[in-house]
Design a protein around this motif. Structure first.
Motif, PDB file in Angstrom:
ATOM      1  N   GLU A 110       0.857  -1.189   0.000  1.00 29.68           N
ATOM      2  CA  GLU A 110       0.000   0.000   0.000  1.00 29.68           C
ATOM      3  C   GLU A 110       0.891   1.236   0.000  1.00 29.68           C
ATOM      4  O   GLU A 110       1.690   1.440   0.904  1.00 29.68           O
ATOM      5  CB  GLU A 110      -0.910  -0.006   1.223  1.00 29.68           C
ATOM      6  N   LEU A 111       0.752   2.069  -1.026  1.00 28.78           N
ATOM      7  CA  LEU A 111       1.631   3.229  -1.195  1.00 28.78           C
ATOM      8  C   LEU A 111       0.985   4.527  -0.719  1.00 28.78           C
ATOM      9  O   LEU A 111       1.573   5.593  -0.880  1.00 28.78           O
ATOM     10  CB  LEU A 111       2.020   3.368  -2.669  1.00 28.78           C
ATOM     11  N   TYR A 112      -0.199   4.433  -0.148  1.00 30.32           N
ATOM     12  CA  TYR A 112      -0.965   5.621   0.262  1.00 30.32           C
ATOM     13  C   TYR A 112      -1.297   6.433  -0.984  1.00 30.32           C
ATOM     14  O   TYR A 112      -2.060   5.979  -1.823  1.00 30.32           O
ATOM     15  CB  TYR A 112      -0.202   6.418   1.302  1.00 30.32           C
ATOM     16  N   THR A 113      -0.744   7.619  -1.176  1.00 24.41           N
ATOM     17  CA  THR A 113      -1.042   8.389  -2.392  1.00 24.41           C
ATOM     18  C   THR A 113       0.256   8.829  -3.064  1.00 24.41           C
ATOM     19  O   THR A 113       1.271   9.006  -2.422  1.00 24.41           O
ATOM     20  CB  THR A 113      -1.889   9.643  -2.093  1.00 24.41           C
ATOM     21  N   LYS A 114       0.183   8.987  -4.369  1.00 27.66           N
ATOM     22  CA  LYS A 114       1.266   9.559  -5.157  1.00 27.66           C
ATOM     23  C   LYS A 114       0.659  10.568  -6.119  1.00 27.66           C
ATOM     24  O   LYS A 114      -0.487  10.451  -6.527  1.00 27.66           O
ATOM     25  CB  LYS A 114       2.011   8.485  -5.952  1.00 27.66           C
ATOM     26  N   ARG A 115       1.443  11.556  -6.487  1.00 27.35           N
ATOM     27  CA  ARG A 115       0.948  12.591  -7.397  1.00 27.35           C
ATOM     28  C   ARG A 115       1.370  12.312  -8.840  1.00 27.35           C
ATOM     29  O   ARG A 115       2.391  11.669  -9.092  1.00 27.35           O
ATOM     30  CB  ARG A 115       1.436  13.978  -6.968  1.00 27.35           C
ATOM     31  N   ASN A 116       0.553  12.825  -9.764  1.00 26.92           N
ATOM     32  CA  ASN A 116       0.844  12.791 -11.199  1.00 26.92           C
ATOM     33  C   ASN A 116       1.263  11.393 -11.664  1.00 26.92           C
ATOM     34  O   ASN A 116       2.312  11.213 -12.294  1.00 26.92           O
ATOM     35  CB  ASN A 116       1.940  13.807 -11.539  1.00 26.92           C
ATOM     36  N   PHE A 117       0.416  10.413 -11.372  1.00 23.24           N
ATOM     37  CA  PHE A 117       0.727   9.019 -11.699  1.00 23.24           C
ATOM     38  C   PHE A 117      -0.374   8.442 -12.574  1.00 23.24           C
ATOM     39  O   PHE A 117      -1.558   8.731 -12.388  1.00 23.24           O
ATOM     40  CB  PHE A 117       0.860   8.196 -10.416  1.00 23.24           C
ATOM     41  N   ARG A 118       0.043   7.595 -13.529  1.00 27.04           N
ATOM     42  CA  ARG A 118      -0.907   6.909 -14.409  1.00 27.04           C
ATOM     43  C   ARG A 118      -0.809   5.411 -14.162  1.00 27.04           C
ATOM     44  O   ARG A 118       0.292   4.851 -14.090  1.00 27.04           O
ATOM     45  CB  ARG A 118      -0.594   7.216 -15.872  1.00 27.04           C
ATOM     46  N   CYS A 119      -1.941   4.748 -14.032  1.00 30.05           N
ATOM     47  CA  CYS A 119      -1.984   3.337 -13.665  1.00 30.05           C
ATOM     48  C   CYS A 119      -1.193   2.472 -14.636  1.00 30.05           C
ATOM     49  O   CYS A 119      -1.381   2.542 -15.850  1.00 30.05           O
ATOM     50  CB  CYS A 119      -3.434   2.863 -13.594  1.00 30.05           C
ATOM     51  N   ASP A 120      -0.303   1.632 -14.097  1.00 27.41           N
ATOM     52  CA  ASP A 120       0.542   0.749 -14.905  1.00 27.41           C
ATOM     53  C   ASP A 120      -0.083  -0.618 -15.167  1.00 27.41           C
ATOM     54  O   ASP A 120       0.451  -1.396 -15.975  1.00 27.41           O
ATOM     55  CB  ASP A 120       1.876   0.502 -14.188  1.00 27.41           C
ATOM     56  N   CYS A 121      -1.165  -0.950 -14.480  1.00 21.09           N
ATOM     57  CA  CYS A 121      -1.715  -2.304 -14.548  1.00 21.09           C
ATOM     58  C   CYS A 121      -1.918  -2.759 -15.992  1.00 21.09           C
ATOM     59  O   CYS A 121      -2.575  -2.081 -16.785  1.00 21.09           O
ATOM     60  CB  CYS A 121      -3.043  -2.371 -13.794  1.00 21.09           C
ATOM     61  N   GLY A 122      -1.319  -3.919 -16.352  1.00 19.03           N
ATOM     62  CA  GLY A 122      -1.504  -4.486 -17.671  1.00 19.03           C
ATOM     63  C   GLY A 122      -0.565  -3.979 -18.740  1.00 19.03           C
ATOM     64  O   GLY A 122      -0.636  -4.437 -19.886  1.00 19.03           O
ATOM     65  N   ASN A 123       0.358  -3.044 -18.413  1.00 18.02           N
ATOM     66  CA  ASN A 123       1.288  -2.593 -19.456  1.00 18.02           C
ATOM     67  C   ASN A 123       2.504  -3.519 -19.505  1.00 18.02           C
ATOM     68  O   ASN A 123       2.494  -4.611 -18.930  1.00 18.02           O
ATOM     69  CB  ASN A 123       1.671  -1.117 -19.258  1.00 18.02           C
ATOM     70  N   SER A 124       3.568  -3.108 -20.151  1.00 20.44           N
ATOM     71  CA  SER A 124       4.709  -3.988 -20.383  1.00 20.44           C
ATOM     72  C   SER A 124       5.406  -4.431 -19.104  1.00 20.44           C
ATOM     73  O   SER A 124       6.158  -5.401 -19.104  1.00 20.44           O
ATOM     74  CB  SER A 124       5.736  -3.282 -21.292  1.00 20.44           C
ATOM     75  N   LYS A 125       5.160  -3.733 -18.011  1.00 18.19           N
ATOM     76  CA  LYS A 125       5.775  -4.096 -16.737  1.00 18.19           C
ATOM     77  C   LYS A 125       5.163  -5.362 -16.142  1.00 18.19           C
ATOM     78  O   LYS A 125       5.675  -5.912 -15.178  1.00 18.19           O
ATOM     79  CB  LYS A 125       5.640  -2.939 -15.745  1.00 18.19           C
TER      80      LYS A 125
END
Length: 383
Positions: free
Chosen positions: A86-101
């Motif tokens: 759990e990372l709490y909150t981060k700013r200016n982030f776009r969800c990575d789920c399902g990308n090349s990572k």
């Protein structure tokens, strides 16, 4: 007026009033709002782009070597039963789920995504490590009880004892923290940190009127026309006179080796002259002068989702009951709490995420048991 209930016969446990129960639930609700804020638990945030602030999670199960973050909805839908940080909150982030990572694993909520999100910023938190000691939280090898505090600039989390400030101020005396590394990197902040919270703004207002000298001859003005270099020098001098930071730096500014604790409203006191705004942009610190960036505002947006808290609703319902009804409700709540705790234990033991349908199943079963008890024949008691 808040009224406690009559004691419940139980020698092994402390007696609670219905108000105590409602306050406890309110505290839990506040904690949930602090973490989730206005995050969406149904839809992946990827289509929204780089979200200004959102709750994020890192999945250690999918690919522990890649630094990646997933939104709240994806943590529930695509990573159920996984080991999540759990990372709490981060700013200016776009969800990575399902990308090349994620080694070819598609996002269930938003399958069509670019291979990477180049503007995302990652730190050691995405590997479940925190602070200057680079340890997990909670740390099974750390016997010292210490709260974790997030730096508003690098957004890493730090043990209070590792911020270089002793004794730590109480939570009521600050709203945000900047860690020692960020204070070293952005030394101009010390000019603000070492000033009293009552410091008055030293910026003088620029004149609203300007003289348009274009097309006016030197003979008419009686003055020589300045060349461009002189104009630039005068403009720079005027900007410096109107810069709060420059005025603060005229005094003695000691740069410490510690982090800095800031009271509520400190961002409003940062200079916003053209030179300082350019400096913020070059240092990627533009968010400091954006009040919407603060975690407090993020949490408040979450609270505003509901017209009233469960505590307020409970107090209204409580005030409409007589004393006998209050006692019955308290006993019923304690039974519910006990049954729900036992039900949720199996999820914790198996590392599964609790879904909405699981909770619905629990209450459906509880309602069925309640109806069964209501239809059971009253036992005949022989005197």
């Amino acid at each position: 007026m808040e009224e406690s209930l009559a004691p419940v016969e139980n020698s092994s446990e402390d007696v609670l009033s219905m108000v105590d129960v409602l306050k406890e639930e309110n505290d839990l609700e506040e904690e949930a709002n602090a973490v989730l804020g206005d995050s969406d638990d149904q839809n992946c945030t990827y289509p929204k782009g780089y979200v200004p602030r959102q709750a994020l999670y890192a999945c250690a199960t999918c690919d522990p070597e890649n630094l990646a973050g997933v939104c709240l909805a994806c943590s529930l839908e695509c990573h159920e039963g996984h080991e999540l940080f759990e990372l709490y909150t981060k700013r200016n982030f776009r969800c990575d789920c399902g990308n090349s990572k994620f080694s070819g694993k598609k996002c269930k909520l938003c399958p069509e995504k670019e291979e990477t999100n180049p503007k995302n910023q990652y730190n050691q938190n995405f590997k479940g490590l925190y602070c200057t000691c680079h340890r997990p939280y909670p740390d099974p090898e750390d016997e010292v009880e210490d709260e974790m505090i997030q730096c508003v600039i690098c957004e890493d989390w730090y043990h209070g004892r590792h911020l270089g400030v002793a004794p730590l101020p109480s939570c009521d005396n600050y709203s945000e923290v900047v860690c020692s590394d960020c204070m070293k990197k952005h030394t101009f902040l010390w000019a603000y940190a070492l000033q009293s919270q009552e410091t008055k703004t030293l910026v003088t207002e620029e004149a609203n009127s300007e003289v348009d000298v274009e097309g006016i001859s030197p003979e008419k003005t009686g003055n020589k026309v300045e060349d461009n270099s002189d104009k630039e020098t005068n403009k720079k001098s005027q900007n410096e006179e109107n810069c709060l930071l420059v005025n603060l730096q005229k005094g003695k500014v000691d740069i410490n080796e510690s982090g800095a604790f800031w009271k509520d409203g400190w961002r409003k006191k940062l200079c916003k002259c053209a030179n300082c705004m350019a400096m913020y942009k070059d240092s990627c610190l533009e968010f400091l002068v954006d009040e919407a960036d603060t975690v407090h505002n993020y949490e408040q947006r979450g609270r505003n989702k509901t017209a009233s808290s469960q505590y307020e609703k409970g107090m209204r319902a409580l005030s409409s009951m007589n004393r006998v009804q209050q006692v019955e409700v308290l006993h019923g709540f304690n039974d519910l709490k006990s049954e729900l705790t036992d039900y949720l234990k199996k999820f914790a033991e198996n590392g599964k995420v609790v879904r909405e349908e699981d909770i619905r199943e629990f209450f459906s079963g509880m309602e069925a048991r309640k109806r069964q008890r209501a239809t059971d024949p009253i036992p005949f008691m022989c005197k």
